[in-house]
Enzyme design. Structure first.
Site, PDB file in Angstrom:
ATOM      1  CG  ASP A  15     -42.333 -22.680  66.283  1.00 26.39           C
ATOM      2  OD1 ASP A  15     -42.848 -23.800  66.238  1.00 26.39           O
ATOM      3  OD2 ASP A  15     -41.120 -22.480  66.434  1.00 26.39           O
ATOM      4  CD  GLU A 248     -43.425 -28.972  60.351  1.00 22.96           C
ATOM      5  OE1 GLU A 248     -43.381 -27.959  61.060  1.00 22.96           O
ATOM      6  OE2 GLU A 248     -42.748 -29.991  60.579  1.00 22.96           O
TER       7      GLU A 248
HETATM    8  O1  TRH Z   1     -38.448 -21.703  59.494  1.00 21.68           O
HETATM    9  P1  TRH Z   1     -38.766 -23.132  59.406  1.00 21.68           P
HETATM   10  O2  TRH Z   1     -37.610 -24.008  59.293  1.00 21.68           O
HETATM   11  O3  TRH Z   1     -39.608 -23.532  60.642  1.00 21.68           O
HETATM   12  C1  TRH Z   1     -39.358 -24.698  61.386  1.00 21.68           C
HETATM   13  C2  TRH Z   1     -40.375 -25.737  61.089  1.00 21.68           C
HETATM   14  O4  TRH Z   1     -41.690 -25.284  61.192  1.00 21.68           O
HETATM   15  C3  TRH Z   1     -40.137 -26.886  62.053  1.00 21.68           C
HETATM   16  O5  TRH Z   1     -41.007 -27.908  61.847  1.00 21.68           O
HETATM   17  C4  TRH Z   1     -40.229 -26.387  63.457  1.00 21.68           C
HETATM   18  O6  TRH Z   1     -40.108 -27.406  64.351  1.00 21.68           O
HETATM   19  C5  TRH Z   1     -39.119 -25.398  63.626  1.00 21.68           C
HETATM   20  O7  TRH Z   1     -39.322 -24.324  62.735  1.00 21.68           O
HETATM   21  C6  TRH Z   1     -39.056 -24.863  65.035  1.00 21.68           C
HETATM   22  O8  TRH Z   1     -39.702 -23.443  58.135  1.00 21.68           O
HETATM   23  P2  TRH Z   1     -41.247 -23.185  57.839  1.00 21.68           P
HETATM   24  O9  TRH Z   1     -42.106 -24.057  58.657  1.00 21.68           O
HETATM   25  O10 TRH Z   1     -41.399 -23.294  56.398  1.00 21.68           O
HETATM   26  O11 TRH Z   1     -41.501 -21.683  58.253  1.00 21.68           O
HETATM   27  C7  TRH Z   1     -40.942 -20.605  57.583  1.00 21.68           C
HETATM   28  C8  TRH Z   1     -41.863 -19.419  57.659  1.00 21.68           C
HETATM   29  O12 TRH Z   1     -41.144 -18.223  57.384  1.00 21.68           O
HETATM   30  C9  TRH Z   1     -42.983 -19.478  56.646  1.00 21.68           C
HETATM   31  O13 TRH Z   1     -44.169 -18.952  57.217  1.00 21.68           O
HETATM   32  C10 TRH Z   1     -42.521 -18.574  55.526  1.00 21.68           C
HETATM   33  C11 TRH Z   1     -41.785 -17.520  56.327  1.00 21.68           C
HETATM   34  N1  TRH Z   1     -40.787 -16.753  55.579  1.00 21.68           N
HETATM   35  C12 TRH Z   1     -41.082 -15.463  55.219  1.00 21.68           C
HETATM   36  O14 TRH Z   1     -42.202 -14.991  55.473  1.00 21.68           O
HETATM   37  N2  TRH Z   1     -40.128 -14.707  54.603  1.00 21.68           N
HETATM   38  C13 TRH Z   1     -38.896 -15.190  54.284  1.00 21.68           C
HETATM   39  O15 TRH Z   1     -38.062 -14.452  53.723  1.00 21.68           O
HETATM   40  C14 TRH Z   1     -38.602 -16.540  54.666  1.00 21.68           C
HETATM   41  C15 TRH Z   1     -37.250 -17.106  54.334  1.00 21.68           C
HETATM   42  C16 TRH Z   1     -39.560 -17.291  55.311  1.00 21.68           C
END
Ligand code: TRH
Length: 355
Positions: A15, A248
């Site tokens: 989010d 996502e």
């Molecule tokens: O963290 P997520 O599993 O987020 C999820 C999904 O969006 C899901 O659909 C939603 O319903 C739920 O949250 C509440 O995976 P996502 O979407 O890939 O988001 C991860 C974010 O974190 C992405 O912007 C990349 C960032 N990130 C970093 O910046 N540094 C890191 O070390 C890691 C592991 C991630």
């Protein structure tokens, strides 16, 4: 124009991650953005440098009293505070930005009106705005300058900064929930020299639950990473030969990385994510062994992880990259939408996207 982007952090990082990226890209295209977020703490590691043109507004209760800007984006139906909604008039565009999916309902629902019948916004109309994988959706968020950043990227130097010596062996990254096939994956990776870079949080906990305190299994070496900034998370994906991503936002980033990837959809109790995975596979069109790999990784199939042909895996990733670049860009779509007659007056046309 001034854009108010509202988001609540429910769990995980997506989010905050999507909305930060959106706000930053609006700012990069000459707009002003206020990111209203109930828990700004993830931004400290995701975006430690902040971004000119983006103001983070802690969404407290009671909410800060600020006049609405020109566009209100409510991410994932998070309901902006009534005190703010009171100030929204027909002058503002009010959009409900939804989750990314390749399912067919996305095209049907993109831009549909949603009349507000209750509360201080009664009488106003919000519109749904869907990112997606077809030209009739808002498309995918892809910041300007991504291609140039990738071209300038020094993989060896970045890996050295993380203390990783690739030494010609396979390098993989892991960002996942708790896939049932994880132990199987680790055993498979251990068959040939591989370094697995495991992201902080749930992925690390899941790996530790399998390996205990060990960081070696056969030919596999595991290295745990700290929380990375979004920029460095990109660098991670660009550096690896194989990326496991989830949710996502990281899916989109894996597509832009152009490297073989496997995606785990956010698991839902009712199994709704199965349809999401299948719809994405319909877009990706991988060879059958790779499609089966996605299904096993998502718990849709219980069989063993198939042996996927690395060459066809790379071809699938290259095709995804090309297909992705041909799609609308989400922020450009938002700017174009805002400029349409009937969505409140816009003084100028949006800047042309780099495509
Ligand atoms: O963290 P997520 O599993 O987020 C999820 C999904 O969006 C899901 O659909 C939603 O319903 C739920 O949250 C509440 O995976 P996502 O979407 O890939 O988001 C991860 C974010 O974190 C992405 O912007 C990349 C960032 N990130 C970093 O910046 N540094 C890191 O070390 C890691 C592991 C991630």
């Amino acid at each position: 124009m001034l854009w108010d982007v509202f988001v609540r952090v429910i769990d995980n990082h997506g989010d905050a991650g999507v909305c930060w990226r959106l706000a930053a890209e609006l700012a990069a295209r000459g707009e002003q953005a206020r990111l209203w977020i109930d828990d700004p703490s993830p931004l400290r590691w995701m975006a430690p440098a902040g971004c000119a043109g983006v103001t983070v507004v802690p969404w407290t209760d009671p909410a800060p009293r600020l006049e609405p800007g020109d566009v209100v984006i409510e991410a994932f139906g998070c309901d902006p505070p009534p005190s703010f909604v009171q100030g929204i008039t027909a002058r503002q565009a009010w959009l409900n930005l939804e989750y990314l999916s390749a399912e067919p309902y996305v095209e049907r629902c993109h831009r549909l009106p949603s009349p507000v019948t209750q509360g201080p916004g009664a009488g106003l109309t919000k519109h749904f705005f869907y990112p997606g994988f077809t030209p009739d959706t808002g498309g995918l968020l892809r910041e300007r300058g991504l291609g140039q950043r990738q071209a300038r990227f020094d993989r060896e130097a970045w890996l050295a900064q993380q203390g990783v010596v690739p030494g010609g062996i396979r390098l993989a990254s892991l960002f996942c929930y708790e896939p049932a096939a994880l132990a199987q994956l680790l055993a498979r990776l251990a068959e040939e020299p591989t370094t697995l870079l495991v992201t902080a949080g749930r992925a690390r906990a899941a790996v530790e639950a399998v390996l205990g305190g060990e960081v070696r299994q056969g030919a596999l070496a595991v290295q745990y990473l700290p929380l990375l900034s979004q920029r460095d998370f990109d660098h991670l994906l660009w550096s690896c030969d194989l990326n496991f991503v989830r949710g996502e936002d990281s899916l989109v980033r894996a597509i832009w990385a152009g490297k073989p990837f496997v995606w785990q959809a956010y698991p839902q109790d009712d199994g709704a994510h199965h349809a999401k995975v299948e719809a994405f596979l319909g877009w990706l069109r991988p060879p059958p062994d790779l499609a089966e790999y996605f299904r096993v990784w998502n718990g849709i199939s219980t069989g063993p992880l198939p042996e996927a042909d690395p060459l066809r895996w790379r071809q699938t990733a290259e095709l995804a990259l090309a297909q992705g670049w041909a799609l609308p860009e989400l922020v450009a779509s938002l700017l174009q939408y805002r400029a349409l007659p009937g969505t409140a007056a816009a003084p100028t046309l949006p800047p042309a996207d780099e495509l």
